[in-house]
Design a protein around this motif. Structure first.
Motif, PDB file in Angstrom:
ATOM      1  N   THR A  19       4.384   8.573 -16.058  1.00 22.22           N
ATOM      2  CA  THR A  19       4.413   9.484 -14.906  1.00 22.22           C
ATOM      3  C   THR A  19       5.838   9.670 -14.406  1.00 22.22           C
ATOM      4  O   THR A  19       6.270  10.791 -14.110  1.00 22.22           O
ATOM      5  CB  THR A  19       3.533   8.931 -13.771  1.00 22.22           C
ATOM      6  OG1 THR A  19       2.199   8.738 -14.256  1.00 22.22           O
ATOM      7  CG2 THR A  19       3.492   9.890 -12.595  1.00 22.22           C
ATOM      8  N   PHE A  20       6.573   8.566 -14.302  1.00 23.40           N
ATOM      9  CA  PHE A  20       7.959   8.613 -13.856  1.00 23.40           C
ATOM     10  C   PHE A  20       8.794   9.493 -14.783  1.00 23.40           C
ATOM     11  O   PHE A  20       9.593  10.321 -14.332  1.00 23.40           O
ATOM     12  CB  PHE A  20       8.531   7.194 -13.821  1.00 23.40           C
ATOM     13  CG  PHE A  20       9.933   7.102 -13.289  1.00 23.40           C
ATOM     14  CD1 PHE A  20      10.156   6.945 -11.930  1.00 23.40           C
ATOM     15  CD2 PHE A  20      11.023   7.170 -14.147  1.00 23.40           C
ATOM     16  CE1 PHE A  20      11.455   6.847 -11.435  1.00 23.40           C
ATOM     17  CE2 PHE A  20      12.312   7.080 -13.667  1.00 23.40           C
ATOM     18  CZ  PHE A  20      12.527   6.922 -12.300  1.00 23.40           C
ATOM     19  N   ARG A  21       8.579   9.342 -16.074  1.00 15.83           N
ATOM     20  CA  ARG A  21       9.323  10.132 -17.062  1.00 15.83           C
ATOM     21  C   ARG A  21       8.955  11.608 -16.969  1.00 15.83           C
ATOM     22  O   ARG A  21       9.829  12.482 -17.015  1.00 15.83           O
ATOM     23  CB  ARG A  21       9.026   9.595 -18.463  1.00 15.83           C
ATOM     24  CG  ARG A  21       9.691  10.358 -19.597  1.00 15.83           C
ATOM     25  CD  ARG A  21       9.147   9.893 -20.937  1.00 15.83           C
ATOM     26  NE  ARG A  21       9.769  10.625 -22.031  1.00 15.83           N
ATOM     27  CZ  ARG A  21      10.770  10.170 -22.769  1.00 15.83           C
ATOM     28  NH1 ARG A  21      11.270   8.974 -22.527  1.00 15.83           N
ATOM     29  NH2 ARG A  21      11.275  10.895 -23.737  1.00 15.83           N
ATOM     30  N   ALA A  22       7.642  11.888 -16.858  1.00 13.45           N
ATOM     31  CA  ALA A  22       7.188  13.276 -16.851  1.00 13.45           C
ATOM     32  C   ALA A  22       7.591  14.002 -15.569  1.00 13.45           C
ATOM     33  O   ALA A  22       7.832  15.214 -15.598  1.00 13.45           O
ATOM     34  CB  ALA A  22       5.672  13.326 -17.017  1.00 13.45           C
ATOM     35  N   LEU A  27      12.760   9.597  -9.865  1.00 18.57           N
ATOM     36  CA  LEU A  27      12.163   8.935  -8.703  1.00 18.57           C
ATOM     37  C   LEU A  27      11.572   9.929  -7.720  1.00 18.57           C
ATOM     38  O   LEU A  27      10.479   9.712  -7.180  1.00 18.57           O
ATOM     39  CB  LEU A  27      13.222   8.069  -8.011  1.00 18.57           C
ATOM     40  CG  LEU A  27      12.722   7.015  -7.026  1.00 18.57           C
ATOM     41  CD1 LEU A  27      11.806   6.030  -7.728  1.00 18.57           C
ATOM     42  CD2 LEU A  27      13.901   6.290  -6.386  1.00 18.57           C
ATOM     43  N   GLY A  28      12.277  11.042  -7.470  1.00 15.68           N
ATOM     44  CA  GLY A  28      11.791  12.017  -6.499  1.00 15.68           C
ATOM     45  C   GLY A  28      10.464  12.627  -6.911  1.00 15.68           C
ATOM     46  O   GLY A  28       9.513  12.688  -6.119  1.00 15.68           O
ATOM     47  N   GLY A  29      10.387  13.079  -8.159  1.00 15.08           N
ATOM     48  CA  GLY A  29       9.144  13.663  -8.651  1.00 15.08           C
ATOM     49  C   GLY A  29       8.018  12.649  -8.722  1.00 15.08           C
ATOM     50  O   GLY A  29       6.849  12.987  -8.504  1.00 15.08           O
ATOM     51  N   PHE A  30       8.375  11.379  -9.006  1.00 15.13           N
ATOM     52  CA  PHE A  30       7.356  10.327  -9.074  1.00 15.13           C
ATOM     53  C   PHE A  30       6.707  10.122  -7.713  1.00 15.13           C
ATOM     54  O   PHE A  30       5.483  10.023  -7.601  1.00 15.13           O
ATOM     55  CB  PHE A  30       7.991   9.027  -9.564  1.00 15.13           C
ATOM     56  CG  PHE A  30       7.050   7.857  -9.599  1.00 15.13           C
ATOM     57  CD1 PHE A  30       6.081   7.762 -10.584  1.00 15.13           C
ATOM     58  CD2 PHE A  30       7.128   6.855  -8.651  1.00 15.13           C
ATOM     59  CE1 PHE A  30       5.206   6.679 -10.625  1.00 15.13           C
ATOM     60  CE2 PHE A  30       6.264   5.773  -8.677  1.00 15.13           C
ATOM     61  CZ  PHE A  30       5.309   5.681  -9.670  1.00 15.13           C
ATOM     62  N   PHE A  31       7.534  10.049  -6.652  1.00 12.11           N
ATOM     63  CA  PHE A  31       6.978   9.852  -5.315  1.00 12.11           C
ATOM     64  C   PHE A  31       6.232  11.098  -4.836  1.00 12.11           C
ATOM     65  O   PHE A  31       5.246  10.999  -4.100  1.00 12.11           O
ATOM     66  CB  PHE A  31       8.081   9.485  -4.322  1.00 12.11           C
ATOM     67  CG  PHE A  31       8.547   8.061  -4.452  1.00 12.11           C
ATOM     68  CD1 PHE A  31       7.648   7.013  -4.353  1.00 12.11           C
ATOM     69  CD2 PHE A  31       9.878   7.772  -4.683  1.00 12.11           C
ATOM     70  CE1 PHE A  31       8.058   5.699  -4.469  1.00 12.11           C
ATOM     71  CE2 PHE A  31      10.302   6.458  -4.807  1.00 12.11           C
ATOM     72  CZ  PHE A  31       9.394   5.416  -4.707  1.00 12.11           C
ATOM     73  N   LYS A  32       6.669  12.278  -5.244  1.00 14.61           N
ATOM     74  CA  LYS A  32       5.967  13.503  -4.860  1.00 14.61           C
ATOM     75  C   LYS A  32       4.566  13.562  -5.455  1.00 14.61           C
ATOM     76  O   LYS A  32       3.675  14.188  -4.885  1.00 14.61           O
ATOM     77  CB  LYS A  32       6.775  14.727  -5.300  1.00 14.61           C
ATOM     78  CG  LYS A  32       8.000  14.998  -4.450  1.00 14.61           C
ATOM     79  CD  LYS A  32       8.729  16.249  -4.942  1.00 14.61           C
ATOM     80  CE  LYS A  32       9.969  16.515  -4.103  1.00 14.61           C
ATOM     81  NZ  LYS A  32      10.707  17.720  -4.587  1.00 14.61           N
ATOM     82  N   SER A  33       4.378  12.896  -6.611  1.00 14.09           N
ATOM     83  CA  SER A  33       3.062  12.916  -7.247  1.00 14.09           C
ATOM     84  C   SER A  33       2.009  12.224  -6.382  1.00 14.09           C
ATOM     85  O   SER A  33       0.817  12.493  -6.526  1.00 14.09           O
ATOM     86  CB  SER A  33       3.125  12.247  -8.622  1.00 14.09           C
ATOM     87  OG  SER A  33       3.427  10.862  -8.513  1.00 14.09           O
TER      88      SER A  33
END
Length: 244
Positions: free
Chosen positions: A138-141, A145-151
């Motif tokens: 998920t972190f990679r996709a 970090l920003g996109g991971f927390f937005k998920s």
């Protein structure tokens, strides 16, 4: 020995070796029988891999064609769940399935061997490994970090607490589902052996030791791939209407 005492003895995880020295903050190292059986399964898998991949040819023979068909089928299956982005995770999922398939049916061969998945420490370790891989994917996709927390805010910000709780719920569900089903099948088989003697357990063993064991291996990797697909999915861009 009563049936209850026999079941309790069978369900215990025995320690086969203890280190003569203490590790700082941890104490002595204990090697359980589930770890030893896991090493044995790893050795069997490695031997199978070496044997089946020897003398690979451009024009495959029957054995090589069968192996290639199995690899292609497994890859297509997981790609169907996770998309092309999940192709890099197929080796891990295939390895876990192969391990679980052997581990769940190894008890039917006798010799006092107990399925290592009967040990909750084994199923918990597998679940933690899978969840770490899911979050890493998920972190990679998500691009960092920003996109991971937005998920965690999807599909809407109000879902944040529930999405955070899933970090603990998912590994717990994977662990307890696998452990509970394997343990339950083990207990049922012991009860049948105690009540029905020899012939009936052989029939029921085909379900509890083979069919159910393979089903649980399939369910574990299938759920892992679904959780991973949720993490690595990308939103499709809506095409802009063309001007006439």
């Amino acid at each position: 020995m009563t049936m209850g005492e026999e079941l309790q003895e069978q369900l215990q995880t025995n320690i086969v070796w203890t280190s003569p020295f203490d590790v700082p903050l941890l104490g002595p190292i204990h090697i359980s029988e589930s770890v030893v059986i896991t090493w044995f399964i790893m050795a069997v898998v490695m031997v199978l891999v070496l044997v089946l991949t020897r003398k690979m040819e451009i024009v495959p023979k029957k054995g090589q064609a069968l192996v290639e068909f199995a690899v292609t089928w497994v890859t297509d299956f997981f790609e169907g769940n996770m998309g092309k982005a999940g192709r890099r995770y197929v080796p891990y999922l295939s390895t876990v399935f192969l391990y679980l398939a052997i581990a769940n049916v190894i008890g039917m061969f006798g010799f006092g061997i107990k399925p290592p998945t009967k040990d909750i420490n084994v199923t918990a370790a597998l679940a933690v490994m899978s969840i770490i891989l899911i979050e890493a994917a998920t972190f990679r996709a998500r691009g960092g970090l920003g996109g991971f927390f937005k998920s965690f805010l999807k599909p809407m910000p109000i879902m944040l607490p529930i999405n955070i709780m899933e970090l603990a719920i998912r590994p717990l569900s994977l662990c307890m589902r696998l452990f509970g089903n394997v343990l339950g099948a083990f207990v049922v088989m012991k009860l049948i052996e105690h009540v029905c003697g020899l012939i009936a357990p052989m029939v029921f063993s085909m379900y509890f030791d083979v069919f159910d064991g393979l089903i649980q291996a399939y369910v574990f990797v299938f759920l892992t791939s679904l959780f991973m697909a949720e993490g690595i999915e990308t939103e499709e861009e809506t095409p802009m209407p063309q001007k006439v």
